[in-house]
Design an enzyme around this catalytic site. Sequence first.
Site, short mmCIF file in Angstrom:
data_model
loop_
_atom_site.label_atom_id
_atom_site.label_comp_id
_atom_site.label_asym_id
_atom_site.label_seq_id
_atom_site.Cartn_x
_atom_site.Cartn_y
_atom_site.Cartn_z
N ARG A 190 62.75 -27.46 -3.17
CA ARG A 190 63.25 -26.20 -2.63
C ARG A 190 63.47 -26.29 -1.12
NH1 ARG A 190 64.16 -26.15 -7.34
NH2 ARG A 190 63.26 -24.69 -8.85
N CYS A 221 60.35 -15.77 -15.62
CA CYS A 221 61.76 -15.94 -15.28
C CYS A 221 62.31 -16.99 -16.24
CB CYS A 221 61.93 -16.31 -13.81
SG CYS A 221 60.89 -17.67 -13.23
N GLY A 228 59.65 -20.33 -14.85
CA GLY A 228 58.35 -19.76 -14.52
C GLY A 228 57.68 -20.39 -13.32
N TRP A 229 58.48 -21.00 -12.40
CA TRP A 229 57.83 -21.62 -11.25
C TRP A 229 58.48 -21.25 -9.92
CZ3 TRP A 229 58.76 -27.13 -13.57
CH2 TRP A 229 60.12 -27.43 -13.59
N ASP A 230 59.36 -20.23 -9.90
CA ASP A 230 59.93 -19.72 -8.65
C ASP A 230 59.73 -18.21 -8.54
OD1 ASP A 230 61.11 -22.11 -7.40
OD2 ASP A 230 62.43 -22.15 -9.15
N ARG A 231 60.52 -17.44 -9.29
CA ARG A 231 60.39 -15.98 -9.25
C ARG A 231 59.06 -15.52 -9.84
NH1 ARG A 231 66.20 -15.14 -12.03
NH2 ARG A 231 65.60 -17.19 -12.85
#
Length: 597
Positions: free
Chosen positions: A381, A329, A332-335
């Site tokens: 988050r 994404c 590179g650390w959520d989706r």
Amino acid sequence: MAGARAAAAAASAGSSASSGNQPPQELGLGELLEEFSRTQYRAKDGSGTGGSKVERIEKRCLELFGRDYCFSVIPNTNGDICGHYPRHIVFLEYESSEKEKDTFESTVQVSKLQDLIHRSKMARCRGRFVCPVILFKGKHICRSATLAGWGELYGRSGYNYFFSGGADDAWADVEDVTEEDCALRGDTHLFDKVRGYDIKLLRYLSVKYICDLMVENKKVKFGMNVTSSEKVDKAQRYADFTLLSIPYPGCEFFKEYKDRDYMAEGLIFNWKQDYVDAPLSIPDFLTHSLNIDWSQYQCWDLVQQTQNYLKLLLSLVNSDDDSGLLVHCISGWDRTPLFISLLRLSLWADGLIHTSLKPTEILYLTVAYDWFLFGHMLVDRLSKGEEIFFFCFNFLKHITSEEFSALKTQRRKSLPARDGGFTLEDICMLRRKDRGSTTSLGSDFSLVMESSPGATGSFTYEAVELVPAGAPTQAAWRKSHSSSPQSVLWNRPQPSEDRLPSQQGLAEARSSSSSSSNHSDNFFRMGSSPLEVPKPRLAALSDRETRLQEVRSAFLAAYSSTVGLRAVAPSPSGAIGGLLEQFARGVGLRSISSNAL
């Protein structure tokens, strides 16, 4: 290199001995979630306060990987390569039995691979380089951030220069390039250099498919392009790869998921927002067998969109070729961990990877390695109500059916012949066949891969001689899988819930618009809380369903006892200092504070 091999061999050989001293898996997961919800992982903090907990988590991951694989370790001590990647980056080489671990022979030139990674990391946002995380049929499934744009490339290089005493080893071989030079040459010299190493790393890992989850072509902050992507690379440096643009909502959208009492059914992303400019684009030849009308992607709710994207990724990794896959994404650390985790769990549920791990063990591994150790900012988050992490594991109830199985082709071929005529079960199954259009992807959504003048041979970079990892890895896989893959007992899906007698309690809401929603969700929620641990029905489940339901139940139980449902904290101040801090984070110069809560 010898140290990396020794670490891998020790972790593999010591798996059985160390597993006997581990606490119960449920307690281990609880401890992991407590640490995860307390602070963001940083490689440089591994030996500081709370370091012993982090070391236990890291050790546990190595032990779980060692159950089924021989692997090498790429050292990232103190975050030397990437500050929010694991300190022990696992490079899976091949599947192995217990007796094979004693004769482990690495096929990886770790020191040269580490050098290539060090050179290529500047090509990616926040230095989050292409990293292999799953090995399936000898193919690497990788993750990374998107490509860095001009803003981050120069901002980060200057930041590194000043805060490292005027030296940056990653740029030791790059000649001085002034801003005027870049303006005259359109930044091509510097981009050729760093993206050239990125492409070399992709080829070393035999990656062919690149799946981009961004809803933007380029990420813009304060009017500046801080990131780019392969699909808009002007020099078409990535023309030799098969690029798939599959836009998926960012973590901010999952605030709406939380606000709707964790109901993803009927939740549709607003594709008309100004910053959304990346259309869905998939080559026609990859869509024929999926029976999905991709032209309707903007009408899908969150459940159907996630299901269809997962089907696409599974079809890519389950193809007959030897090509690897990259999913990314923006950072590179959520989706990215969302789909990496779903891929890992789905393939495990089919008995195709991590074959010796129990449900609580694979859950621990994917939470710890795919989310925590790769820098997902759960603290931040949760404070904003962007619960993409919770969505991932609660979503498992939507992928238990056979349509998500990588074994379905083999199963259909092996079905026994039977007398003609339809049973009542057959009729029920016919009712819930995919109702989506059978029209293949239209030309408006098709990605045309054409070579343009200058697309090849237009950039040079220092050669780093490495034997591609794909060939020996795939050869080792074929040798150990000369027979059919591990079989998993097949059971027909049960009739859909709308044909079952009414039962006491509230059934979980289902999406009426989803053409591929799970039709064998064999759990009822007995209360209104999304953390209610599911109660099993008295109905026969397939192995896949059983395994995924056990993972989801274990997650909900651990999550409810540790993290729970968090209230949304007030938004930060809009003062100029806050804006500057946001800008620094946006271009990757500073990470989110670990004390957000």
